[in-house]
Motif scaffolding. Structure first.
Motif, short mmCIF file in Angstrom:
data_model
loop_
_atom_site.label_atom_id
_atom_site.label_comp_id
_atom_site.label_asym_id
_atom_site.label_seq_id
_atom_site.Cartn_x
_atom_site.Cartn_y
_atom_site.Cartn_z
N ILE A 185 1.29 6.66 -6.55
CA ILE A 185 0.32 7.67 -6.98
C ILE A 185 0.66 9.01 -6.55
O ILE A 185 0.40 9.91 -7.44
CB ILE A 185 -1.16 7.18 -6.02
N GLN A 186 1.40 9.28 -5.51
CA GLN A 186 1.81 10.62 -4.99
C GLN A 186 2.85 11.08 -6.40
O GLN A 186 2.69 12.27 -6.77
CB GLN A 186 2.54 10.67 -3.92
N ASP A 194 2.37 1.67 -3.27
CA ASP A 194 1.34 2.08 -4.28
C ASP A 194 1.16 3.75 -4.07
O ASP A 194 0.70 4.48 -4.78
CB ASP A 194 0.10 1.40 -4.17
N GLY A 195 1.17 4.07 -2.66
CA GLY A 195 0.74 5.24 -2.32
C GLY A 195 1.93 6.05 -3.19
O GLY A 195 1.68 7.40 -3.49
N ALA A 196 3.23 5.93 -2.82
CA ALA A 196 4.35 6.51 -3.38
C ALA A 196 4.08 6.91 -4.94
O ALA A 196 4.60 7.81 -5.42
CB ALA A 196 5.82 5.91 -3.24
N VAL A 202 -0.28 17.70 -10.91
CA VAL A 202 -0.16 19.03 -10.27
C VAL A 202 0.89 19.81 -10.99
O VAL A 202 0.75 21.30 -11.52
CB VAL A 202 0.22 18.92 -8.79
N VAL A 205 2.04 14.56 -8.49
CA VAL A 205 2.97 15.59 -8.65
C VAL A 205 3.04 16.16 -9.87
O VAL A 205 3.00 17.22 -10.37
CB VAL A 205 4.18 15.39 -8.05
N VAL A 261 0.82 -1.31 0.10
CA VAL A 261 -0.03 -0.11 0.09
C VAL A 261 0.78 1.10 0.03
O VAL A 261 0.68 2.07 -0.76
CB VAL A 261 -0.95 0.00 1.29
N ARG A 262 1.79 1.08 0.77
CA ARG A 262 2.79 2.55 0.78
C ARG A 262 3.45 2.66 -0.50
O ARG A 262 3.66 3.55 -0.84
CB ARG A 262 3.90 2.18 1.90
N LYS A 308 -0.76 21.29 -14.18
CA LYS A 308 -1.91 22.13 -13.87
C LYS A 308 -1.33 23.55 -13.08
O LYS A 308 -1.88 24.39 -13.64
CB LYS A 308 -2.85 21.78 -12.87
N ALA A 309 -0.26 23.40 -12.70
CA ALA A 309 0.37 24.58 -11.87
C ALA A 309 0.76 25.67 -12.73
O ALA A 309 0.46 26.85 -12.69
CB ALA A 309 1.69 24.28 -11.17
#
Lengths: 89, 142
Positions: free
Chosen positions: B48-49, B44-46, B56, B53, B41-42, B59-60
């Motif tokens: 996804i983050q 996958d979280g990395a 973002v 980014v 999970v961690r 879009k930024a």
């Protein structure tokens, strides 16, 4: 996992202030050495007009920067990463 | 070394083959599964983050450009209104000057000493520091 660094949006509010507003407002021309009453009061009137101008310029600069900062804050809010409600980490 | 591993494996099998040890084996498997899931999970979280980014980042630029354009438009509006206000102030001053020049008594004399004292006072201010008459006043008299 290291936190994602927040990058400030590239806003430069000071650059929006035109040179005309940065320059000092000159005083009214001094009356002649043998000025009569009308010229002295004319000078006082003109000087008051310059004061109004200078105050207006200050107000304009504050207005420009305030509006720019508001746009900057809005952009920063829009760019802030949103945490998903279901994500535990 | 291989002999040690074989001996250890055999011992573990014999230990595990005893029914009274099965709860320990089950608990161990549950703990290993939980650790495995947390790691996945961690990870996958990395991933996804990182993807987030990138999104973002794309879009930024658009968001900042939009905000910049808005700020520039706002500033142009303020500057335009300010220029109108300055013009109105100058027009008002000119109108006042015309009134003063036509008002009876406008040419009443002011004592030269008063004019001189007033000028010397005004010349003390930074606003008139470079005025030619003030520069002349500051010159030491021979």
């Amino acid at each position: 996992m290291p936190p994602t660094p927040t990058i400030q949006p590239a806003f430069n509010c000071a650059s929006l202030v035109p040179d005309r507003l940065k320059a000092p407002v000159a005083g009214a021309p001094l009356p002649p050495a043998d000025a009569d009453a009308g010229q002295v009061w004319g000078f006082a009137d003109a000087q008051t007009g310059r004061l109004d101008m200078a105050n207006g310029h200050t107000s304009d600069v504050v207005d420009i920067v305030t509006k720019c900062e508001a746009a900057k804050a809005e952009a920063q809010t829009a760019l802030k990463p949103k945490r998903k409600w279901w994500w535990p980490f | 070394m291989p002999a040690f591993l074989i001996a250890w494996g055999a011992g573990a099998l014999r230990w595990g083959g005893t029914p009274k040890n099965w709860p320990y084996i089950g608990a161990g498997l549950v703990i290993l599964t939980i650790i495995f899931l947390v790691v996945m999970v961690r990870h996958d979280g990395a991933v996804i983050q990182r993807q987030g980014v990138q999104v973002v980042g794309a879009k930024a630029a658009a968001t900042v450009a939009k905000g910049d354009a808005q700020a520039a438009t706002d500033a142009a509006g303020v500057v335009s209104k300010g220029a109108d206000r300055d013009a109105a102030i100058q027009a008002t001053g000119a109108a006042h000057a015309r009134v003063l020049q036509t008002t009876p008594g406008h040419d009443a004399p002011v004592a030269r000493s008063v004019n001189d004292a007033a000028r010397r006072g005004l010349c003390d201010y930074a606003a008139y520091a470079n005025d030619p008459t003030c520069v002349q006043l500051r010159k030491p008299r021979p």
